[in-house]
Design an enzyme around this catalytic site. Sequence first.
Site, PDB file in Angstrom:
ATOM      1  N   ASN A 209       0.855  -1.197   0.000  1.00 43.79           N
ATOM      2  CA  ASN A 209       0.000   0.000   0.000  1.00 43.79           C
ATOM      3  C   ASN A 209       0.886   1.241   0.000  1.00 43.79           C
ATOM      4  OD1 ASN A 209       0.453   0.903   2.870  1.00 43.79           O
ATOM      5  ND2 ASN A 209      -0.330  -1.160   3.232  1.00 43.79           N
ATOM      6  N   PRO A 304      -2.714 -11.719  10.351  1.00 44.41           N
ATOM      7  CA  PRO A 304      -3.096 -11.494  11.761  1.00 44.41           C
ATOM      8  C   PRO A 304      -3.381 -10.010  11.996  1.00 44.41           C
ATOM      9  CG  PRO A 304      -0.738 -11.940  11.545  1.00 44.41           C
ATOM     10  CD  PRO A 304      -1.337 -12.188  10.199  1.00 44.41           C
ATOM     11  N   ILE A 306      -2.618  -7.300  14.194  1.00 45.33           N
ATOM     12  CA  ILE A 306      -1.597  -7.090  15.225  1.00 45.33           C
ATOM     13  C   ILE A 306      -2.157  -6.235  16.364  1.00 45.33           C
ATOM     14  CG2 ILE A 306       0.750  -6.240  15.662  1.00 45.33           C
ATOM     15  CD1 ILE A 306       1.235  -6.638  12.584  1.00 45.33           C
ATOM     16  N   PHE A 324      -4.630   3.514  14.696  1.00 47.67           N
ATOM     17  CA  PHE A 324      -5.009   4.478  13.671  1.00 47.67           C
ATOM     18  C   PHE A 324      -6.125   3.835  12.848  1.00 47.67           C
ATOM     19  CE2 PHE A 324      -2.278   8.255  13.127  1.00 47.67           C
ATOM     20  CZ  PHE A 324      -1.457   8.082  14.230  1.00 47.67           C
TER      21      PHE A 324
HETATM   22  N1  CTP Z   1      -3.838  -3.163  11.975  1.00 48.06           N
HETATM   23  C1  CTP Z   1      -3.057  -4.186  12.471  1.00 48.06           C
HETATM   24  N2  CTP Z   1      -3.027  -5.384  11.828  1.00 48.06           N
HETATM   25  C2  CTP Z   1      -3.754  -5.584  10.715  1.00 48.06           C
HETATM   26  C3  CTP Z   1      -4.555  -4.538  10.199  1.00 48.06           C
HETATM   27  C4  CTP Z   1      -4.566  -3.329  10.846  1.00 48.06           C
HETATM   28  O1  CTP Z   1      -2.380  -3.995  13.492  1.00 48.06           O
HETATM   29  N3  CTP Z   1      -3.708  -6.757  10.115  1.00 48.06           N
HETATM   30  C5  CTP Z   1      -3.915  -1.894  12.742  1.00 48.06           C
HETATM   31  C6  CTP Z   1      -3.355  -0.686  12.031  1.00 48.06           C
HETATM   32  O2  CTP Z   1      -1.997  -0.481  12.396  1.00 48.06           O
HETATM   33  C7  CTP Z   1      -4.234   0.428  12.577  1.00 48.06           C
HETATM   34  C8  CTP Z   1      -5.569  -0.252  12.829  1.00 48.06           C
HETATM   35  O3  CTP Z   1      -5.283  -1.630  12.920  1.00 48.06           O
HETATM   36  O4  CTP Z   1      -3.776   0.910  13.811  1.00 48.06           O
HETATM   37  C9  CTP Z   1      -6.610  -0.019  11.773  1.00 48.06           C
HETATM   38  O5  CTP Z   1      -6.076  -0.299  10.493  1.00 48.06           O
HETATM   39  P1  CTP Z   1      -6.956  -0.067   9.200  1.00 48.06           P
HETATM   40  O6  CTP Z   1      -6.151  -0.428   8.006  1.00 48.06           O
HETATM   41  O7  CTP Z   1      -7.578   1.292   9.253  1.00 48.06           O
HETATM   42  O8  CTP Z   1      -8.149  -1.051   9.416  1.00 48.06           O
HETATM   43  P2  CTP Z   1      -8.300  -2.572   9.144  1.00 48.06           P
HETATM   44  O9  CTP Z   1      -8.173  -3.332  10.401  1.00 48.06           O
HETATM   45  O10 CTP Z   1      -7.389  -2.989   8.052  1.00 48.06           O
HETATM   46  O11 CTP Z   1      -9.823  -2.641   8.698  1.00 48.06           O
HETATM   47  P3  CTP Z   1     -10.482  -2.240   7.276  1.00 48.06           P
HETATM   48  O12 CTP Z   1      -9.446  -2.529   6.226  1.00 48.06           O
HETATM   49  O13 CTP Z   1     -11.655  -3.130   7.206  1.00 48.06           O
HETATM   50  O14 CTP Z   1     -10.843  -0.790   7.366  1.00 48.06           O
END
Ligand code: CTP
Length: 414
Positions: A209, A304, A306, A324
């Site tokens: 990304n 996973p 995290i 975030f």
């Molecule tokens: N995050 C994480 N592990 C993942 C996905 C996200 O630790 N596999 C954490 C990111 O670091 C951030 C938060 O979760 O602090 C939200 O990430 P975001 O990308 O906004 O959301 P997603 O969990 O990916 O949900 P969606 O894509 O459905 O919006």
Amino acid sequence: MLQDKTVLLIISGGIAAYKSLELIRLLRKEGANVRPILTNGGAQFITPLSVASLAEHEVYTDLWSLKDETEMGHIRLSREADLVVIAPASADLMAKMAQGIANDLASTCLAANNKPVLIAPAMNQEMWANPANQDNLETLRNRGYMICGPADGEMACGETGTGRMMEATHILADIKSFFAYQKALSGKRVIVTSGPTYEPIDPVRFIGNRSSGKQGFAIAQALMQAGAEVHLISGPVSVKPPKCTTFTSVETAIQMAEAVENALPADIFISVAAVSDWRAETQSSQKIKKDGSQKMQLKLAENPDILRSVATHAQKRPTLVIGFAAETQNAVENAQAKRTKKACDWILANDVTENNFGGDNNHIHFITSDNSISDWGQMGKKDIAQRLVGAIIEFCKKGESKHDTSTAENRIAK
Ligand code: CTP
């Protein structure tokens, strides 16, 4: 307030040097010891005698002074200081610092310096905007130098723009907040994840990304400046990471999850990384070739989460877990739901449609554990980092329970 503090004040060449006399007076009034270095340029604008009189201390001007250098003056001055302030900082001195040039007392002292540095630049607005100067500024910022100003207004040359040195009162306020902030998080262990993750498909392709890592790095740097012990875990980025207590470089979400688990326990976890939600279920060891069908199906497996794992950790949940939320619609509502789902304490909602994902600004809505919202508006990523660290400091000061965090931020917002 500044009793027992020693400020090494470097005054370089510029008409704004006269404001440094006022700065010395204010520092002395606050009880600080001032050790002044006046460059040759600085001495064209103010005299060593006025500097020494106000500082109530001798002024250093010469790298080759027999008396001072017998005691290794250019090393000692930095070692004896708690903070180095450069006011005014000329374009020349900033360029020397960025390049590591050491050819007079001020630049040699700075090259051998091991103390925090606050810079108050002053120059003509075209000089300020010059790409070479802006590159030097960025280099210094990335090394953790604090920058105060410059301000907008009329220049001594009659032109108008950005380049005026900040007023002495303003520089003094920054010096005071530096000392107040400096040790605010000492003894706190913080883990920060940052940047994207890359999930390989084959030896040349990956799922990734646009995250630049800038926000996570700015937060890690602000935490270091507040005295925290910071373990920064970053995905692949082109920006150079700030100096942290520990730095771990990872590529995939699974590697990041392992690095976080290994880094626990911590007092605070800040999940800034844009972790890829999916990875290729299988990775091809060879480059995948087109098969002529004009279609390609990729099977994905979920990575996973995290943040959720840390926030729900049975043995090692940090006291404060911050996430975030990158959203493209209904940012606040989605982030509130995300906070609950991920069981984190605070979440910073970021509407990524307002700014380029990977750019220098964000529009943050800060959501705390009682779901209250504070709109921070459009801000630079470094300012967001400072504000978040300010909220963390307030939280730690109060020793508030993780279920009562909103009040700290509300105070900051006011
Ligand atoms: N995050 C994480 N592990 C993942 C996905 C996200 O630790 N596999 C954490 C990111 O670091 C951030 C938060 O979760 O602090 C939200 O990430 P975001 O990308 O906004 O959301 P997603 O969990 O990916 O949900 P969606 O894509 O459905 O919006």
